[in-house]
Motif scaffolding. Structure first.
Motif, PDB file in Angstrom:
ATOM      1  N   PHE A  27     -42.946  -5.047 -19.845  1.00 38.96           N
ATOM      2  CA  PHE A  27     -42.753  -4.672 -18.442  1.00 38.96           C
ATOM      3  C   PHE A  27     -42.708  -3.154 -18.301  1.00 38.96           C
ATOM      4  CE2 PHE A  27     -39.802  -3.275 -15.145  1.00 38.96           C
ATOM      5  CZ  PHE A  27     -40.381  -3.823 -14.013  1.00 38.96           C
ATOM      6  N   ILE A  28     -41.943  -2.508 -19.178  1.00 34.44           N
ATOM      7  CA  ILE A  28     -41.802  -1.057 -19.116  1.00 34.44           C
ATOM      8  C   ILE A  28     -43.155  -0.384 -19.333  1.00 34.44           C
ATOM      9  CG2 ILE A  28     -40.699   0.965 -20.170  1.00 34.44           C
ATOM     10  CD1 ILE A  28     -38.342  -0.919 -20.894  1.00 34.44           C
ATOM     11  N   CYS A  29     -43.901  -0.858 -20.310  1.00 30.44           N
ATOM     12  CA  CYS A  29     -45.217  -0.278 -20.584  1.00 30.44           C
ATOM     13  C   CYS A  29     -46.157  -0.466 -19.393  1.00 30.44           C
ATOM     14  CB  CYS A  29     -45.830  -0.892 -21.836  1.00 30.44           C
ATOM     15  SG  CYS A  29     -45.016  -0.367 -23.360  1.00 30.44           S
ATOM     16  N   ARG A  30     -46.136  -1.651 -18.804  1.00 27.86           N
ATOM     17  CA  ARG A  30     -46.973  -1.898 -17.627  1.00 27.86           C
ATOM     18  C   ARG A  30     -46.583  -0.978 -16.484  1.00 27.86           C
ATOM     19  NH1 ARG A  30     -46.316  -7.108 -18.313  1.00 27.86           N
ATOM     20  NH2 ARG A  30     -44.716  -7.288 -16.725  1.00 27.86           N
ATOM     21  N   ARG A  31     -45.296  -0.875 -16.242  1.00 31.06           N
ATOM     22  CA  ARG A  31     -44.785  -0.075 -15.120  1.00 31.06           C
ATOM     23  C   ARG A  31     -45.098   1.407 -15.297  1.00 31.06           C
ATOM     24  NH1 ARG A  31     -40.244  -1.455 -11.318  1.00 31.06           N
ATOM     25  NH2 ARG A  31     -40.166   0.418 -10.071  1.00 31.06           N
ATOM     26  N   LEU A  32     -45.026   1.882 -16.535  1.00 32.42           N
ATOM     27  CA  LEU A  32     -45.245   3.303 -16.810  1.00 32.42           C
ATOM     28  C   LEU A  32     -46.674   3.602 -17.257  1.00 32.42           C
ATOM     29  CD1 LEU A  32     -41.878   4.104 -18.595  1.00 32.42           C
ATOM     30  CD2 LEU A  32     -42.489   4.447 -16.197  1.00 32.42           C
ATOM     31  N   LEU A  86     -48.300   2.631 -19.949  1.00 39.97           N
ATOM     32  CA  LEU A  86     -48.450   2.907 -21.373  1.00 39.97           C
ATOM     33  C   LEU A  86     -49.279   1.785 -21.983  1.00 39.97           C
ATOM     34  CD1 LEU A  86     -44.739   3.830 -22.203  1.00 39.97           C
ATOM     35  CD2 LEU A  86     -46.623   5.403 -21.761  1.00 39.97           C
ATOM     36  N   LYS A  87     -50.065   2.102 -22.997  1.00 39.50           N
ATOM     37  CA  LYS A  87     -50.872   1.070 -23.647  1.00 39.50           C
ATOM     38  C   LYS A  87     -49.951   0.029 -24.260  1.00 39.50           C
ATOM     39  CE  LYS A  87     -54.968   3.678 -24.715  1.00 39.50           C
ATOM     40  NZ  LYS A  87     -56.203   2.973 -24.666  1.00 39.50           N
ATOM     41  N   GLN A  88     -50.398  -1.207 -24.228  1.00 38.88           N
ATOM     42  CA  GLN A  88     -49.602  -2.296 -24.786  1.00 38.88           C
ATOM     43  C   GLN A  88     -50.526  -3.353 -25.355  1.00 38.88           C
ATOM     44  OE1 GLN A  88     -47.426  -4.490 -21.846  1.00 38.88           O
ATOM     45  NE2 GLN A  88     -48.897  -4.050 -20.254  1.00 38.88           N
ATOM     46  N   GLY A  89     -49.942  -4.313 -26.040  1.00 38.44           N
ATOM     47  CA  GLY A  89     -50.706  -5.410 -26.619  1.00 38.44           C
ATOM     48  C   GLY A  89     -50.933  -5.203 -28.100  1.00 38.44           C
ATOM     49  N   LYS A  90     -51.797  -6.048 -28.658  1.00 41.30           N
ATOM     50  CA  LYS A  90     -52.088  -5.980 -30.095  1.00 41.30           C
ATOM     51  C   LYS A  90     -52.654  -4.615 -30.452  1.00 41.30           C
ATOM     52  CE  LYS A  90     -52.859 -10.813 -31.093  1.00 41.30           C
ATOM     53  NZ  LYS A  90     -53.771 -11.807 -31.623  1.00 41.30           N
ATOM     54  N   GLY A  91     -52.114  -4.068 -31.495  1.00 38.53           N
ATOM     55  CA  GLY A  91     -52.584  -2.771 -31.959  1.00 38.53           C
ATOM     56  C   GLY A  91     -51.977  -1.584 -31.237  1.00 38.53           C
ATOM     57  N   HIS A  92     -51.155  -1.829 -30.243  1.00 42.29           N
ATOM     58  CA  HIS A  92     -50.559  -0.729 -29.485  1.00 42.29           C
ATOM     59  C   HIS A  92     -49.033  -0.774 -29.476  1.00 42.29           C
ATOM     60  CE1 HIS A  92     -54.409   0.660 -28.066  1.00 42.29           C
ATOM     61  NE2 HIS A  92     -54.703  -0.563 -27.668  1.00 42.29           N
ATOM     62  N   THR A  93     -48.420  -1.552 -30.369  1.00 42.35           N
ATOM     63  CA  THR A  93     -46.959  -1.611 -30.402  1.00 42.35           C
ATOM     64  C   THR A  93     -46.363  -0.259 -30.769  1.00 42.35           C
ATOM     65  OG1 THR A  93     -47.008  -2.390 -32.680  1.00 42.35           O
ATOM     66  CG2 THR A  93     -46.847  -4.060 -30.944  1.00 42.35           C
ATOM     67  N   HIS A  94     -47.138   0.531 -31.504  1.00 42.38           N
ATOM     68  CA  HIS A  94     -46.648   1.855 -31.889  1.00 42.38           C
ATOM     69  C   HIS A  94     -46.417   2.748 -30.668  1.00 42.38           C
ATOM     70  CE1 HIS A  94     -50.971   2.440 -31.478  1.00 42.38           C
ATOM     71  NE2 HIS A  94     -50.726   3.724 -31.298  1.00 42.38           N
ATOM     72  N   VAL A  95     -47.126   2.498 -29.575  1.00 40.20           N
ATOM     73  CA  VAL A  95     -46.951   3.309 -28.359  1.00 40.20           C
ATOM     74  C   VAL A  95     -45.542   3.103 -27.811  1.00 40.20           C
ATOM     75  CG1 VAL A  95     -47.750   3.693 -25.998  1.00 40.20           C
ATOM     76  CG2 VAL A  95     -49.407   3.295 -27.824  1.00 40.20           C
ATOM     77  N   TRP A  96     -45.103   1.830 -27.707  1.00 38.55           N
ATOM     78  CA  TRP A  96     -43.746   1.554 -27.222  1.00 38.55           C
ATOM     79  C   TRP A  96     -42.708   2.110 -28.182  1.00 38.55           C
ATOM     80  CZ3 TRP A  96     -40.349   1.162 -23.768  1.00 38.55           C
ATOM     81  CH2 TRP A  96     -39.082   0.661 -24.048  1.00 38.55           C
TER      82      TRP A  96
END
Length: 125
Positions: free
Chosen positions: A82-87, A89-99
């Protein structure tokens, strides 16, 4: 600062924020505007209000993205997706490092600002 100590201080700050509702009258829910804020916050003995105020002063000095991440994660208890979507930020497979980077950056930023606030408080005492 130790991450476990920081986590407990941020959880205490979040609990104080949730118990007090919004401090600004122009935002928040209608219910929050009519709630007795000071009585609720002071009646919960588990909340260290002095430390929560210090952390809140440090939070106010954070950058907007850091403030949003900390508020959504600790106060709102929102899920990382939710936070990534709201802000946006990239999310999903391969992007957990972003969070992981975003939350670590926000925690590090507030830890630095808390240390500054504590030094200011010590010098005024």
């Amino acid at each position: 600062m130790d991450l476990r100590a920081l986590e407990s201080r941020l959880e205490n700050w979040a609990a104080a924020q949730r118990s007090m509702g919004s401090s600004r009258p122009d935002i928040g829910s209608i219910e929050g505007r009519y709630r007795k804020h000071s009585a609720e916050a002071s009646s919960d003995p588990r909340i260290d209000m002095d430390d929560a105020k210090l952390v809140n002063e440090a939070w106010k000095r954070c950058l907007p993205l850091e403030k949003d991440i900390l508020r959504m994660h600790y106060v709102w208890r929102a899920h990382s997706s939710f936070i990534c979507r709201r802000l946006r930020l990239k999310q999903g497979k391969g992007h957990t490092h972003v969070w992981e980077f975003a939350i670590a950056h926000a925690q590090r930023a507030i830890a630095i600002r808390i240390a500054v606030e504590e030094r200011v408080e010590e010098s005024t005492v």
